[in-house]
Design a protein around this motif. Structure first.
Motif, PDB file in Angstrom:
ATOM      1  N   MET A 161       0.820  -1.190   0.000  1.00 37.79           N
ATOM      2  CA  MET A 161       0.000   0.000   0.000  1.00 37.79           C
ATOM      3  C   MET A 161       0.863   1.252   0.000  1.00 37.79           C
ATOM      4  O   MET A 161       1.986   1.236   0.518  1.00 37.79           O
ATOM      5  CB  MET A 161      -0.877   0.052   1.268  1.00 37.79           C
ATOM      6  N   LEU A 181       3.773   7.326   2.768  1.00 36.19           N
ATOM      7  CA  LEU A 181       4.140   6.151   3.554  1.00 36.19           C
ATOM      8  C   LEU A 181       3.886   4.894   2.734  1.00 36.19           C
ATOM      9  O   LEU A 181       2.779   4.709   2.212  1.00 36.19           O
ATOM     10  CB  LEU A 181       3.290   6.067   4.833  1.00 36.19           C
ATOM     11  N   ARG A 186       1.796  -5.968   4.209  1.00 34.57           N
ATOM     12  CA  ARG A 186       1.356  -6.998   5.138  1.00 34.57           C
ATOM     13  C   ARG A 186       1.620  -8.358   4.520  1.00 34.57           C
ATOM     14  O   ARG A 186       1.724  -8.483   3.296  1.00 34.57           O
ATOM     15  CB  ARG A 186      -0.108  -6.824   5.521  1.00 34.57           C
ATOM     16  N   LEU A 205       0.270  -4.194   9.834  1.00 33.55           N
ATOM     17  CA  LEU A 205       0.880  -3.481   8.724  1.00 33.55           C
ATOM     18  C   LEU A 205       2.280  -3.070   9.133  1.00 33.55           C
ATOM     19  O   LEU A 205       2.481  -2.595  10.250  1.00 33.55           O
ATOM     20  CB  LEU A 205       0.097  -2.213   8.382  1.00 33.55           C
ATOM     21  N   PHE A 213       5.044  -0.408   8.227  1.00 32.47           N
ATOM     22  CA  PHE A 213       5.178   0.858   7.506  1.00 32.47           C
ATOM     23  C   PHE A 213       6.638   1.212   7.286  1.00 32.47           C
ATOM     24  O   PHE A 213       7.503   0.887   8.097  1.00 32.47           O
ATOM     25  CB  PHE A 213       4.561   2.000   8.323  1.00 32.47           C
ATOM     26  N   GLY A 214       6.896   1.930   6.187  1.00 31.05           N
ATOM     27  CA  GLY A 214       8.131   2.680   6.071  1.00 31.05           C
ATOM     28  C   GLY A 214       7.988   3.955   6.897  1.00 31.05           C
ATOM     29  O   GLY A 214       6.897   4.289   7.368  1.00 31.05           O
ATOM     30  N   LYS A 215       9.084   4.667   7.071  1.00 34.02           N
ATOM     31  CA  LYS A 215       9.058   5.877   7.893  1.00 34.02           C
ATOM     32  C   LYS A 215       8.429   7.058   7.191  1.00 34.02           C
ATOM     33  O   LYS A 215       8.131   8.066   7.813  1.00 34.02           O
ATOM     34  CB  LYS A 215      10.480   6.240   8.327  1.00 34.02           C
ATOM     35  N   TYR A 271      -3.457   3.208  16.526  1.00 35.94           N
ATOM     36  CA  TYR A 271      -2.042   3.421  16.285  1.00 35.94           C
ATOM     37  C   TYR A 271      -1.575   4.654  17.050  1.00 35.94           C
ATOM     38  O   TYR A 271      -2.328   5.605  17.242  1.00 35.94           O
ATOM     39  CB  TYR A 271      -1.775   3.687  14.798  1.00 35.94           C
ATOM     40  N   SER A 321       7.467  12.519  12.663  1.00 34.52           N
ATOM     41  CA  SER A 321       8.396  11.978  11.666  1.00 34.52           C
ATOM     42  C   SER A 321       8.636  10.475  11.823  1.00 34.52           C
ATOM     43  O   SER A 321       9.677   9.966  11.393  1.00 34.52           O
ATOM     44  CB  SER A 321       9.747  12.716  11.727  1.00 34.52           C
ATOM     45  N   GLN A 322       7.690   9.790  12.434  1.00 34.29           N
ATOM     46  CA  GLN A 322       7.808   8.333  12.572  1.00 34.29           C
ATOM     47  C   GLN A 322       6.625   7.638  11.923  1.00 34.29           C
ATOM     48  O   GLN A 322       5.577   8.244  11.682  1.00 34.29           O
ATOM     49  CB  GLN A 322       7.909   7.932  14.045  1.00 34.29           C
ATOM     50  N   ALA A 323       6.787   6.361  11.652  1.00 34.60           N
ATOM     51  CA  ALA A 323       5.697   5.558  11.121  1.00 34.60           C
ATOM     52  C   ALA A 323       4.669   5.280  12.217  1.00 34.60           C
ATOM     53  O   ALA A 323       5.009   5.252  13.404  1.00 34.60           O
ATOM     54  CB  ALA A 323       6.241   4.239  10.576  1.00 34.60           C
ATOM     55  N   PRO A 324       3.419   5.085  11.846  1.00 34.09           N
ATOM     56  CA  PRO A 324       2.424   4.676  12.845  1.00 34.09           C
ATOM     57  C   PRO A 324       2.816   3.344  13.484  1.00 34.09           C
ATOM     58  O   PRO A 324       3.307   2.441  12.822  1.00 34.09           O
ATOM     59  CB  PRO A 324       1.140   4.522  12.017  1.00 34.09           C
ATOM     60  N   LEU A 337       1.318   0.205  15.733  1.00 33.49           N
ATOM     61  CA  LEU A 337       0.078  -0.433  16.151  1.00 33.49           C
ATOM     62  C   LEU A 337       0.102  -0.701  17.658  1.00 33.49           C
ATOM     63  O   LEU A 337       1.056  -1.285  18.184  1.00 33.49           O
ATOM     64  CB  LEU A 337      -0.121  -1.747  15.387  1.00 33.49           C
ATOM     65  N   PRO A 342      -7.712  -3.144   2.484  1.00 34.07           N
ATOM     66  CA  PRO A 342      -6.740  -2.290   3.176  1.00 34.07           C
ATOM     67  C   PRO A 342      -7.373  -1.573   4.371  1.00 34.07           C
ATOM     68  O   PRO A 342      -8.586  -1.557   4.521  1.00 34.07           O
ATOM     69  CB  PRO A 342      -6.341  -1.285   2.100  1.00 34.07           C
ATOM     70  N   GLN A 343      -6.543  -0.963   5.178  1.00 37.17           N
ATOM     71  CA  GLN A 343      -7.003  -0.201   6.323  1.00 37.17           C
ATOM     72  C   GLN A 343      -7.274   1.249   5.918  1.00 37.17           C
ATOM     73  O   GLN A 343      -6.550   1.825   5.120  1.00 37.17           O
ATOM     74  CB  GLN A 343      -5.945  -0.243   7.441  1.00 37.17           C
TER      75      GLN A 343
END
Lengths: 112, 114
Positions: A34, A88, A92, A100, A102-104, B35, B40-43, B45, B102-103
């Motif tokens: 995604m 982003l 999955r 999920l 994620f990239g940063k 989340y 500046s960070q990814a989510p 969970l 997808p979410q």
């Protein structure tokens, strides 16, 4: 080594340029990919969703997946200032897996 | 048309004072997620509900709890917020009755701790 690597940028391009955003991953079990766009102070908005190698196009956006190289890309054609956001990638392993990864995120600025 | 709605958008609380964030959805999705996203960070969970079944991530602090009274609503309770809990909290939903969905995320609640 992180599971998903994404260059954080920032990336600045002139309006009208073609933008290429990329992620690499190490887990060959990832099956679903995604791209989300996140504007400042907003939640991630789903842009593209794909699960097979190859290209998927939606308007100015093209998602590309290369599972053999563990590499995914998002291309934005004719970029607009309204495309300025953080992008982003996320992936999955399979249906029924809720996690999920994620990239940063890559921060993109499109300059008028 | 907002489909995942989070309230409030901004929340300020005091160190150690319990706070509740809410999420509602009009998608009738059976899975809801919380989340945490820092600058500046990814989510990250925290936990998710599959219908009424609660699933906690292994590294989610005990300070974080959740409730899902019905399909449409889900709450995040932070019992004793610390300064490190200041972040954006994102709610997401997905439909796992149909494979490969997808979410979808709400716009988040930005939590500040005084």
């Amino acid at each position: 080594q992180k599971e998903v690597e994404q260059d954080p940028g920032p990336l600045s391009v002139p309006e009208g340029a073609i933008v290429s955003l990329n992620c690499t991953y190490s887990n060959s079990a990832f099956q679903y990919f995604m791209w989300y766009r996140q504007y400042s102070r907003k939640g991630p908005e789903l842009l593209m969703y794909t699960y097979s190698s190859g290209n998927k196009e939606d308007g100015r956006f093209t998602a590309q997946v290369d599972k053999s190289s563990k590499y995914i890309s998002l291309f934005i054609r004719d970029s607009q200032p309204s495309d300025s956001a953080t992008y982003l990638c996320a992936m999955r392993v399979e249906a029924g897996s809720y996690q999920l990864t994620f990239g940063k995120g890559t921060k993109l600025s499109v300059i008028p | 048309d907002a489909m995942v709605i989070q309230n409030p958008r901004y929340q300020v609380t005091q160190f150690g004072k319990p706070v509740t964030l809410s999420c509602s959805q009009t998608l009738n999705h059976n899975v809801m997620y919380w989340y945490q996203q820092k600058s500046s960070q990814a989510p990250k969970l925290l936990f998710h509900y599959y219908d009424k079944d609660f699933n906690n991530e292994a590294d989610t602090p005990d300070n974080f709890q959740s409730r899902r009274p019905n399909t449409s609503f889900c709450f995040l309770d932070i019992r004793s917020p610390g300064l490190g809990d200041a972040a954006m909290y994102l709610c997401a939903t997905s439909s796992e009755d149909r494979d490969n969905q997808p979410q979808h995320f709400g716009d988040g609640t930005r939590l500040s701790i005084l």
